[in-house]
Design a protein around this motif. Structure first.
Motif, PDB file in Angstrom:
ATOM      1  N   LEU A   1       0.804  -1.221   0.000  1.00  0.00           N
ATOM      2  CA  LEU A   1       0.000   0.000   0.000  1.00  0.00           C
ATOM      3  C   LEU A   1       0.836   1.269   0.000  1.00  0.00           C
ATOM      4  O   LEU A   1       0.308   2.353  -0.195  1.00  0.00           O
ATOM      5  CB  LEU A   1      -0.918   0.028   1.232  1.00  0.00           C
ATOM      6  N   GLY A   2       2.146   1.153   0.257  1.00  0.00           N
ATOM      7  CA  GLY A   2       2.994   2.331   0.357  1.00  0.00           C
ATOM      8  C   GLY A   2       2.839   3.060   1.671  1.00  0.00           C
ATOM      9  O   GLY A   2       3.193   4.230   1.789  1.00  0.00           O
ATOM     10  N   MET A   3       2.345   2.387   2.708  1.00  0.00           N
ATOM     11  CA  MET A   3       2.130   3.045   3.997  1.00  0.00           C
ATOM     12  C   MET A   3       1.927   2.030   5.108  1.00  0.00           C
ATOM     13  O   MET A   3       1.668   0.859   4.850  1.00  0.00           O
ATOM     14  CB  MET A   3       0.889   3.941   3.943  1.00  0.00           C
ATOM     15  N   ALA A   4       2.085   2.527   6.343  1.00  0.00           N
ATOM     16  CA  ALA A   4       1.606   1.871   7.567  1.00  0.00           C
ATOM     17  C   ALA A   4       2.578   0.897   8.222  1.00  0.00           C
ATOM     18  O   ALA A   4       2.225   0.278   9.223  1.00  0.00           O
ATOM     19  CB  ALA A   4       0.258   1.184   7.341  1.00  0.00           C
ATOM     20  N   TYR A   5       3.826   0.757   7.761  1.00  0.00           N
ATOM     21  CA  TYR A   5       4.770  -0.102   8.488  1.00  0.00           C
ATOM     22  C   TYR A   5       5.040   0.487   9.876  1.00  0.00           C
ATOM     23  O   TYR A   5       4.827  -0.159  10.896  1.00  0.00           O
ATOM     24  CB  TYR A   5       6.089  -0.246   7.726  1.00  0.00           C
ATOM     25  N   GLY A   6       5.545   1.717   9.895  1.00  0.00           N
ATOM     26  CA  GLY A   6       5.885   2.337  11.170  1.00  0.00           C
ATOM     27  C   GLY A   6       4.688   2.556  12.064  1.00  0.00           C
ATOM     28  O   GLY A   6       4.749   2.334  13.271  1.00  0.00           O
TER      29      GLY A   6
ATOM     30  N   ILE B   1      -6.196   6.798   7.247  1.00  0.00           N
ATOM     31  CA  ILE B   1      -6.118   5.633   6.358  1.00  0.00           C
ATOM     32  C   ILE B   1      -7.532   5.131   6.028  1.00  0.00           C
ATOM     33  O   ILE B   1      -7.835   4.796   4.879  1.00  0.00           O
ATOM     34  CB  ILE B   1      -5.267   4.519   7.002  1.00  0.00           C
ATOM     35  N   LEU B   2      -8.395   5.095   7.048  1.00  0.00           N
ATOM     36  CA  LEU B   2      -9.785   4.687   6.817  1.00  0.00           C
ATOM     37  C   LEU B   2     -10.478   5.635   5.836  1.00  0.00           C
ATOM     38  O   LEU B   2     -11.186   5.198   4.931  1.00  0.00           O
ATOM     39  CB  LEU B   2     -10.552   4.679   8.142  1.00  0.00           C
ATOM     40  N   TRP B   3     -10.281   6.921   6.038  1.00  0.00           N
ATOM     41  CA  TRP B   3     -10.908   7.924   5.170  1.00  0.00           C
ATOM     42  C   TRP B   3     -10.432   7.765   3.733  1.00  0.00           C
ATOM     43  O   TRP B   3     -11.222   7.829   2.788  1.00  0.00           O
ATOM     44  CB  TRP B   3     -10.588   9.322   5.688  1.00  0.00           C
ATOM     45  N   ARG B   4      -9.136   7.514   3.564  1.00  0.00           N
ATOM     46  CA  ARG B   4      -8.601   7.333   2.215  1.00  0.00           C
ATOM     47  C   ARG B   4      -9.142   6.047   1.584  1.00  0.00           C
ATOM     48  O   ARG B   4      -9.414   5.991   0.386  1.00  0.00           O
ATOM     49  CB  ARG B   4      -7.068   7.279   2.244  1.00  0.00           C
ATOM     50  N   ALA B   5      -9.290   4.996   2.415  1.00  0.00           N
ATOM     51  CA  ALA B   5      -9.786   3.724   1.894  1.00  0.00           C
ATOM     52  C   ALA B   5     -11.232   3.836   1.433  1.00  0.00           C
ATOM     53  O   ALA B   5     -11.627   3.236   0.428  1.00  0.00           O
ATOM     54  CB  ALA B   5      -9.659   2.640   2.959  1.00  0.00           C
ATOM     55  N   LEU B   6     -12.026   4.606   2.170  1.00  0.00           N
ATOM     56  CA  LEU B   6     -13.448   4.721   1.866  1.00  0.00           C
ATOM     57  C   LEU B   6     -13.751   5.819   0.856  1.00  0.00           C
ATOM     58  O   LEU B   6     -14.852   5.877   0.311  1.00  0.00           O
ATOM     59  CB  LEU B   6     -14.240   4.980   3.151  1.00  0.00           C
TER      60      LEU B   6
ATOM     61  N   ILE C   1      -8.877  -0.698   4.959  1.00  0.00           N
ATOM     62  CA  ILE C   1      -9.937  -0.554   5.963  1.00  0.00           C
ATOM     63  C   ILE C   1      -9.567  -1.321   7.229  1.00  0.00           C
ATOM     64  O   ILE C   1      -9.693  -0.795   8.348  1.00  0.00           O
ATOM     65  CB  ILE C   1     -11.285  -1.047   5.404  1.00  0.00           C
ATOM     66  N   LEU C   2      -9.076  -2.556   7.062  1.00  0.00           N
ATOM     67  CA  LEU C   2      -8.688  -3.368   8.208  1.00  0.00           C
ATOM     68  C   LEU C   2      -7.553  -2.729   8.988  1.00  0.00           C
ATOM     69  O   LEU C   2      -7.595  -2.635  10.220  1.00  0.00           O
ATOM     70  CB  LEU C   2      -8.279  -4.769   7.723  1.00  0.00           C
ATOM     71  N   VAL C   3      -6.534  -2.250   8.276  1.00  0.00           N
ATOM     72  CA  VAL C   3      -5.382  -1.616   8.923  1.00  0.00           C
ATOM     73  C   VAL C   3      -5.807  -0.341   9.647  1.00  0.00           C
ATOM     74  O   VAL C   3      -5.413  -0.088  10.798  1.00  0.00           O
ATOM     75  CB  VAL C   3      -4.287  -1.308   7.882  1.00  0.00           C
TER      76      VAL C   3
ATOM     77  N   MET D   1      -8.740   0.464  10.843  1.00  0.00           N
ATOM     78  CA  MET D   1      -9.531   0.129  12.033  1.00  0.00           C
ATOM     79  C   MET D   1      -8.640  -0.372  13.165  1.00  0.00           C
ATOM     80  O   MET D   1      -8.801   0.027  14.323  1.00  0.00           O
ATOM     81  CB  MET D   1     -10.573  -0.927  11.679  1.00  0.00           C
ATOM     82  N   LEU D   2      -7.677  -1.240  12.836  1.00  0.00           N
ATOM     83  CA  LEU D   2      -6.789  -1.802  13.851  1.00  0.00           C
ATOM     84  C   LEU D   2      -5.954  -0.714  14.520  1.00  0.00           C
ATOM     85  O   LEU D   2      -5.865  -0.638  15.749  1.00  0.00           O
ATOM     86  CB  LEU D   2      -5.879  -2.853  13.217  1.00  0.00           C
ATOM     87  N   ILE D   3      -5.351   0.149  13.706  1.00  0.00           N
ATOM     88  CA  ILE D   3      -4.526   1.229  14.247  1.00  0.00           C
ATOM     89  C   ILE D   3      -5.370   2.180  15.091  1.00  0.00           C
ATOM     90  O   ILE D   3      -4.955   2.615  16.173  1.00  0.00           O
ATOM     91  CB  ILE D   3      -3.833   1.994  13.100  1.00  0.00           C
ATOM     92  N   SER D   4      -6.559   2.514  14.627  1.00  0.00           N
ATOM     93  CA  SER D   4      -7.428   3.439  15.358  1.00  0.00           C
ATOM     94  C   SER D   4      -7.827   2.873  16.715  1.00  0.00           C
ATOM     95  O   SER D   4      -7.773   3.572  17.732  1.00  0.00           O
ATOM     96  CB  SER D   4      -8.681   3.744  14.526  1.00  0.00           C
ATOM     97  N   ILE D   5      -8.201   1.591  16.750  1.00  0.00           N
ATOM     98  CA  ILE D   5      -8.636   0.977  18.011  1.00  0.00           C
ATOM     99  C   ILE D   5      -7.489   0.893  19.011  1.00  0.00           C
ATOM    100  O   ILE D   5      -7.635   1.267  20.187  1.00  0.00           O
ATOM    101  CB  ILE D   5      -9.222  -0.424  17.735  1.00  0.00           C
ATOM    102  N   LEU D   6      -6.317   0.420  18.555  1.00  0.00           N
ATOM    103  CA  LEU D   6      -5.173   0.292  19.459  1.00  0.00           C
ATOM    104  C   LEU D   6      -4.675   1.653  19.941  1.00  0.00           C
ATOM    105  O   LEU D   6      -4.291   1.817  21.103  1.00  0.00           O
ATOM    106  CB  LEU D   6      -4.041  -0.474  18.765  1.00  0.00           C
TER     107      LEU D   6
END
Length: 246
Positions: free
Chosen positions: A22-27, A115-120, A228-230, A232-237
């Motif tokens: 996706l070009g994002m979200a490792y860190g 990330i969620l906003w971009r996905a949706l 969307i999954l990523v 949601m996971l990042i937001s919840i944690l």
């Protein structure tokens, strides 16, 4: 010891698979996990960026080999990103951990929601020349160092929002991240040193294994469900981290 190492191999594999595809979200992903384990923000950022020297190198090389890199865009991103990353790492080493932790958790929460906003959201179909790339790289590098992640969510999503072809946005951002994270790691190394080598080793092994797979699937697997999954996971944690801080 071995259980911990295998855990972070899995974390590194999953984070790099997401980031490379996706070009994002490792860190952002890895920092969220480390903060959940009680690792101080500055140590988490230093450990993740040390691992990313290897994972982003492998990922960037893989994207280059698959023809996903626009070298003009790479040059416009890399140098400002290195400057911003060095400044951010230096600032982080001089801020107390109890002050940084809730701020970083809140920042990661925003990144997760973004990330969620971009996905949706609806992706543009145009392929315009991206604007303000230097400032984007500077800002992305600064927040990446301070938050332990964010280069991809900030830079990749902005380039995609301006209409850059996804293949070149993802590939170029991944390769530029190698130079940015190397600068951030060098700054941490000369200021606070590096600790938690089992974490770093696990993240490196998992990330390097995942890198070629991620580059291969960049243009072959639908990214919306994964984003969307990523998100949601990042937001919840991250929300959990914010609530615990207060």
């Amino acid at each position: 010891m071995w259980e911990d190492l295998l855990l972070f191999v899995a974390v590194g594999f999953a984070a790099q698979l997401i980031d490379g595809a996706l070009g994002m979200a490792y860190g952002v992903s890895a920092t969220t996990v480390l903060l959940g384990f009680g690792v101080p923000p500055v140590t988490a950022s230093a450990s993740i960026h040390a691992a990313e020297v290897f994972t982003t190198g492998a990922s960037g090389f893989s994207h280059w080999r698959f023809g996903n890199v626009d070298f003009r865009l790479l040059r416009r991103l890399a140098l400002p990103g290195m400057i911003g990353g060095g400044i951010g790492a230096f600032l982080l080493t001089n801020i107390p951990g109890e002050v940084v932790r809730p701020v970083v958790s809140a920042y990661l929460l925003v990144m997760g929601l973004y990330i969620l906003w971009r996905a949706l959201g609806r992706k543009p179909n145009r392929t315009d020349e991206p604007k303000h790339v230097g400032l984007l790289g500077l800002f992305g590098g600064l927040l990446d160092a301070l938050g332990g992640g964010g280069w991809g969510p900030i830079v990749t999503t902005n380039l995609l929002g301006q209409g850059t072809a996804p293949r070149y946005a993802i590939g170029s951002v991944n390769l530029a991240e190698f130079f940015v994270t190397s600068t951030i790691t060098a700054t941490f190394l000369f200021t606070i040193g590096l600790e938690l080598w089992p974490i770093i080793a696990g993240l490196v092994v998992g990330g390097v294994i995942a890198a070629p797979f991620a580059a291969y699937v960049t243009s072959r697997v639908p990214d919306k469900p994964l984003m969307i999954l990523v998100g949601m996971l990042i937001s919840i944690l991250s929300l959990r981290g914010v609530l615990q801080a207060f």
